[in-house]
Design a protein around this motif. Structure first.
Motif, short mmCIF file in Angstrom:
data_model
loop_
_atom_site.label_atom_id
_atom_site.label_comp_id
_atom_site.label_asym_id
_atom_site.label_seq_id
_atom_site.Cartn_x
_atom_site.Cartn_y
_atom_site.Cartn_z
N VAL A 205 0.83 -1.21 0.00
CA VAL A 205 0.00 0.00 0.00
C VAL A 205 0.86 1.26 0.00
O VAL A 205 1.87 1.34 0.71
CB VAL A 205 -1.00 0.00 1.18
N HIS A 206 0.49 2.21 -0.83
CA HIS A 206 1.18 3.51 -0.89
C HIS A 206 0.57 4.43 0.17
O HIS A 206 -0.65 4.48 0.31
CB HIS A 206 0.99 4.11 -2.29
N PRO A 207 1.39 5.17 0.91
CA PRO A 207 0.83 6.08 1.91
C PRO A 207 -0.02 7.17 1.25
O PRO A 207 0.13 7.48 0.07
CB PRO A 207 2.05 6.71 2.56
N LEU A 243 6.78 2.01 0.75
CA LEU A 243 7.18 3.15 1.57
C LEU A 243 7.62 4.28 0.66
O LEU A 243 8.67 4.20 0.02
CB LEU A 243 8.27 2.74 2.57
N CYS A 244 6.78 5.32 0.59
CA CYS A 244 7.09 6.49 -0.23
C CYS A 244 7.62 7.56 0.71
O CYS A 244 6.86 8.12 1.51
CB CYS A 244 5.83 6.95 -0.96
N THR A 245 8.92 7.82 0.63
CA THR A 245 9.54 8.71 1.62
C THR A 245 8.96 10.12 1.54
O THR A 245 8.72 10.75 2.55
CB THR A 245 11.07 8.77 1.42
N GLY A 246 8.73 10.57 0.31
CA GLY A 246 8.18 11.91 0.14
C GLY A 246 6.82 12.02 0.81
O GLY A 246 6.58 12.92 1.61
N SER A 247 5.93 11.08 0.50
CA SER A 247 4.57 11.17 1.04
C SER A 247 4.56 11.11 2.57
O SER A 247 3.92 11.92 3.23
CB SER A 247 3.70 10.04 0.49
N ILE A 248 5.28 10.15 3.14
CA ILE A 248 5.28 10.01 4.60
C ILE A 248 5.87 11.26 5.26
O ILE A 248 5.36 11.76 6.26
CB ILE A 248 6.07 8.74 5.02
N ALA A 272 9.90 0.52 -2.50
CA ALA A 272 10.06 1.86 -1.92
C ALA A 272 10.13 2.92 -3.02
O ALA A 272 10.74 2.71 -4.07
CB ALA A 272 11.32 1.91 -1.07
N HIS A 273 9.46 4.04 -2.78
CA HIS A 273 9.61 5.24 -3.61
C HIS A 273 10.53 6.15 -2.82
O HIS A 273 10.19 6.52 -1.70
CB HIS A 273 8.27 5.99 -3.75
N VAL A 274 11.66 6.50 -3.40
CA VAL A 274 12.58 7.33 -2.63
C VAL A 274 12.75 8.68 -3.30
O VAL A 274 13.31 8.80 -4.38
CB VAL A 274 13.94 6.61 -2.45
N ARG A 275 12.16 9.68 -2.65
CA ARG A 275 12.28 11.04 -3.17
C ARG A 275 12.44 12.03 -2.04
O ARG A 275 12.15 11.72 -0.89
CB ARG A 275 11.09 11.42 -4.05
N ASN A 276 12.87 13.23 -2.41
CA ASN A 276 13.10 14.29 -1.44
C ASN A 276 12.01 15.35 -1.56
O ASN A 276 11.41 15.51 -2.64
CB ASN A 276 14.47 14.93 -1.70
N PRO A 317 13.22 5.81 -8.11
CA PRO A 317 13.20 7.25 -7.83
C PRO A 317 11.75 7.65 -7.96
O PRO A 317 11.01 7.04 -8.73
CB PRO A 317 14.04 7.84 -8.95
N ASP A 318 11.32 8.64 -7.20
CA ASP A 318 9.92 9.04 -7.36
C ASP A 318 9.89 10.23 -8.29
O ASP A 318 10.69 10.32 -9.21
CB ASP A 318 9.30 9.30 -5.99
N HIS A 319 8.99 11.12 -8.08
CA HIS A 319 8.82 12.22 -9.03
C HIS A 319 10.13 12.96 -9.27
O HIS A 319 10.92 13.13 -8.35
CB HIS A 319 7.79 13.21 -8.48
#
Ligand code: CS2
Ligand code: MN
Length: 355
Positions: A205-207, A243-248, A272-276, A317-319
């Protein structure tokens, strides 16, 4: 860890698989079938064709983002049982072609929400931003805003057929509070996870994005407690998290590093989606280049939390920003996401060699 790249399909975007293949160390595609209406079974021949197309370009297809969940399931209408049966069949069909992870979300009405899809940074690039004061009160306004800023492409989670009925959708959700939504989520998970266990597909599940209530709609995948609830309600490694770092991290109260560490350790993060992101003020933010110094998140610390807690799933990488004159689907250009992937791979190599 395996690096992947989201791709919407040859009919949906101009980025080519051959271009993605040239990103150093890029292994796989996070694929989708954008044109299958939410709730319908994904046909085997379409999945097969997608897989063959991707593999012919020298990439793999192990992750799908998203198989969206019909609103009737989230609202808890009697029709949900048929939609759940369809979902299970889609899981089986995907498993047959080697899919290991399905990313999805459980947000009512909207998928993600941003106030600006063309927020200009000092270097002239364009990115996505969320400025609370610019979020209109009427949800129909936000739909218009998103539609107008993306004249080229349909945005995922914003299917026009569905959102054209936004008033009716809001009405249907009027008795759905957090408790009810949670009950409906549990019902869905209890029904589908046994199928996942049987065929070997992990749900992730995406946050919620942003991870707090907007337009008065309930949000239930927004913090550590919610993720803990999810893991316990059906205690299975097949019931996991994207785990989407940006969203969380969009809620400054969330400790993204601790959350990443905990749920990697519990073996619940197959993807994992890893973005800043960069906070502007309060909770307002824009999506920054991946490298730590441009945003509010420490990407080394995030990847270290993953590495040290045994992460062995897929990552993307995310967006990305729109740079070098590129146009297209906001957040999903080729260049900045490619830079993000290479940067993340660099950190990962350093973490592996430092041991
Ligand atoms: C994605 C989400 O583009 C994005 O913002 O991270 O749309 C994500 O694909 C969905 O929430 C997953 O169902
Ligand atoms: Mn994400």
């Amino acid at each position: 860890m395996e690096m992947t790249f989201r791709w919407y399909g040859a009919n949906e975007e101009k980025i080519k698989l051959e271009e993605i293949r040239q990103i150093p160390a890029m292994k796989g595609i996070v694929g989708t079938l954008m044109d299958i209406p939410v709730g319908e079974v994904w046909p085997k021949e379409r999945i097969k064709a997608l897989k063959e197309e991707i593999e012919a370009a020298g990439l793999t297809l192990k992750v799908i983002e998203s198989v969206n969940v019909h609103d009737d399931i989230k609202i808890g209408l009697p029709s949900r049982d048929q939609y759940i049966e369809n979902y299970k069949q889609t899981i089986r069909n995907l498993a047959e072609f080697g899919i290991e992870v399905i990313c999805y979300n459980f947000m009512p009405v909207f998928d993600w929400v941003k106030s600006d899809l063309d927020y200009r940074l000092e270097d002239g690039s364009s990115t996505l931003a969320y400025v609370a004061a610019d979020i209109p009160e009427d949800p129909e306004e936000i739909i218009k805003k998103v539609e107008n800023s993306s004249n080229e492409f349909e945005l995922p989670g914003w299917e026009p057929e569905r959102l054209s009925q936004v008033k009716a959708l809001f009405e249907a959700y009027k008795d759905v509070d957090e408790a009810k939504l949670r009950e409906n989520f549990a019902y869905f998970l209890k029904a589908i996870i046994p199928t996942c266990e049987e065929v070997g597909v992990k749900m992730a599940v995406h946050p919620d994005d942003p991870p707090y209530s907007i337009f008065g709609l309930p949000r239930i995948v927004k913090n550590r407690e919610d993720l803990d609830w999810l893991c316990n309600v059906v205690d299975s490694p097949y019931n996991g998290i994207t785990l989407c770092t940006g969203s969380i991290a969009e809620d400054p109260a969330n400790d993204v590093y601790a959350i990443m560490a905990e749920f990697c350790k519990r073996d619940r993060i197959p993807f994992a989606h890893v973005r800043n992101i960069k906070f502007i003020q309060d909770k307002d933010f824009y999506e920054a280049p991946h490298k730590s110094e441009y945003g509010s998140l420490d990407m080394f610390k995030i990847l270290k939390a993953m590495h040290d807690n045994g992460f062995d799933g897929y990552i993307r990488p995310d967006h990305g920003r729109m740079i070098w004159g590129e146009t297209g689907r906001p957040g999903y250009g080729l260049y900045d996401r490619a830079l993000g992937a290479v940067y993340l791979n660099g950190i990962w190599e350093a973490l592996e060699k430092a041991n």
